[in-house]
Scaffold this motif. Sequence first.
Motif, PDB file in Angstrom:
ATOM      1  N   UNK A   1      12.720   0.961   4.294  1.00 53.70           N
ATOM      2  CA  UNK A   1      11.659   0.045   4.204  1.00 53.70           C
ATOM      3  C   UNK A   1      11.216  -1.161   3.321  1.00 53.70           C
TER       4      UNK A   1
ATOM      5  N   UNK B   1      11.812  10.216   0.908  1.00 51.58           N
ATOM      6  CA  UNK B   1      11.396   9.254   0.586  1.00 51.58           C
ATOM      7  C   UNK B   1      12.333   7.745   0.020  1.00 51.58           C
TER       8      UNK B   1
ATOM      9  N   UNK C   1      12.885   6.849   2.598  1.00 46.94           N
ATOM     10  CA  UNK C   1      12.134   5.837   3.231  1.00 46.94           C
ATOM     11  C   UNK C   1      11.656   4.485   2.792  1.00 46.94           C
TER      12      UNK C   1
ATOM     13  N   UNK D   1       1.109  -1.344  -0.094  1.00 44.14           N
ATOM     14  CA  UNK D   1      -0.140   0.429   0.090  1.00 44.14           C
ATOM     15  C   UNK D   1       0.584   1.609   0.172  1.00 44.14           C
ATOM     16  N   UNK D   2       2.141   1.233   0.254  1.00 50.12           N
ATOM     17  CA  UNK D   2       2.632   2.585   0.722  1.00 50.12           C
ATOM     18  C   UNK D   2       2.916   2.958  -0.876  1.00 50.12           C
TER      19      UNK D   2
ATOM     20  N   UNK E   1       0.731   3.343  -2.951  1.00 56.79           N
ATOM     21  CA  UNK E   1       0.124   4.428  -3.748  1.00 56.79           C
ATOM     22  C   UNK E   1      -0.038   5.263  -2.500  1.00 56.79           C
ATOM     23  N   UNK E   2      -0.105   4.804  -0.988  1.00 56.95           N
ATOM     24  CA  UNK E   2      -0.141   6.315  -0.705  1.00 56.95           C
ATOM     25  C   UNK E   2       1.238   7.440  -0.955  1.00 56.95           C
ATOM     26  N   UNK E   3       2.332   7.197  -1.352  1.00 56.26           N
ATOM     27  CA  UNK E   3       2.865   8.027  -1.414  1.00 56.26           C
ATOM     28  C   UNK E   3       3.175   8.708  -2.423  1.00 56.26           C
ATOM     29  N   UNK E   4       2.934   8.036  -3.836  1.00 56.53           N
ATOM     30  CA  UNK E   4       2.057   9.188  -5.204  1.00 56.53           C
ATOM     31  C   UNK E   4       1.011  10.072  -4.512  1.00 56.53           C
ATOM     32  N   UNK E   5      -0.040   9.151  -3.807  1.00 52.92           N
ATOM     33  CA  UNK E   5      -1.373  10.527  -2.770  1.00 52.92           C
ATOM     34  C   UNK E   5      -0.529  11.284  -2.096  1.00 52.92           C
ATOM     35  N   UNK E   6       0.215  11.214  -1.134  1.00 50.74           N
ATOM     36  CA  UNK E   6       0.838  12.435  -0.436  1.00 50.74           C
ATOM     37  C   UNK E   6       1.377  13.195  -0.415  1.00 50.74           C
TER      38      UNK E   6
END
Lengths: 95, 168
Positions: free
Chosen positions: B72, B65, B68, B41-42, B44-49
């Motif tokens: 990770x 990132x 990150x 999920x990260x 999509x999360x980073x792309x949205x964030x």
Amino acid sequence: MALLSDPKARHWGYDLSKKAGVRSGVLYPLLTRMLADGYLSDGWEDPADTGGKRPPRRYYEVTPLGLRELGAVLQQAKSDSRFKSLDWSGLQVAW
Amino acid sequence: MSELLDGVNVLNTLLVSVAVFSLAPHAVLNLVVMLYPKSHPRRAELRAEVHAVPRWQKPFWVAEQLCTVAVEAVPLRFSALVRRLSRRSLRPEAARLQALMKEVLSTKQRDVLVYRVGLGYDAEQTAIEMNMSVAAVRLLQHRALQKLRTTIEERGYANPDSSGDPLA
């Protein structure tokens, strides 16, 4: 502290890192661990709220377990002299 | 002279990097998050964030990132690779049983078998590890084995080296 400043709210990754003053490289693995421990739950923003202009963001919410556990950690920290310089005024939650 | 040329090359690389990061942070981020496994999920999360980050901070945030991802995504990729390699080295019947366990058992049921059968823990130790009662551990183990046996019987599992039941 950033999570408990508004425990019922949805928290977003970028905002959390700003509030907590923690870099993403530290924050995201921490969030993953808290999710695995059950302290947080996550979800995705409703695509209708984004107006189709950007992808939906992932949010984090503090679970009742998280509220209890993180609250206990903060209570301990509050009485620890090493954290006296922190601003505790934003935390008005009775956990 | 060659030192001067080296210096110019380093400067060029630096300028190109700065230009790429500042002009196309979204594109750089899209490349960076690809290091996460596909379903993570990260991604999509980073792309949205990145859309929430103020424009002037984006290059710095995207550069962050990289850290990150290093913390990770790289270990995730590495462990996935190790898992894939170890799965390849399993005997076919063991791999089939592993796949079956994944398909029919819940995470807790698999965990209890890992502790009891894989690590050789007794029911008491397993109960402590899994934060449940000894009776619950025994019941979970019984149901897990029962479920596996039933599924194997139903599907006519055929193991050429044994009687057909890998749990026997």
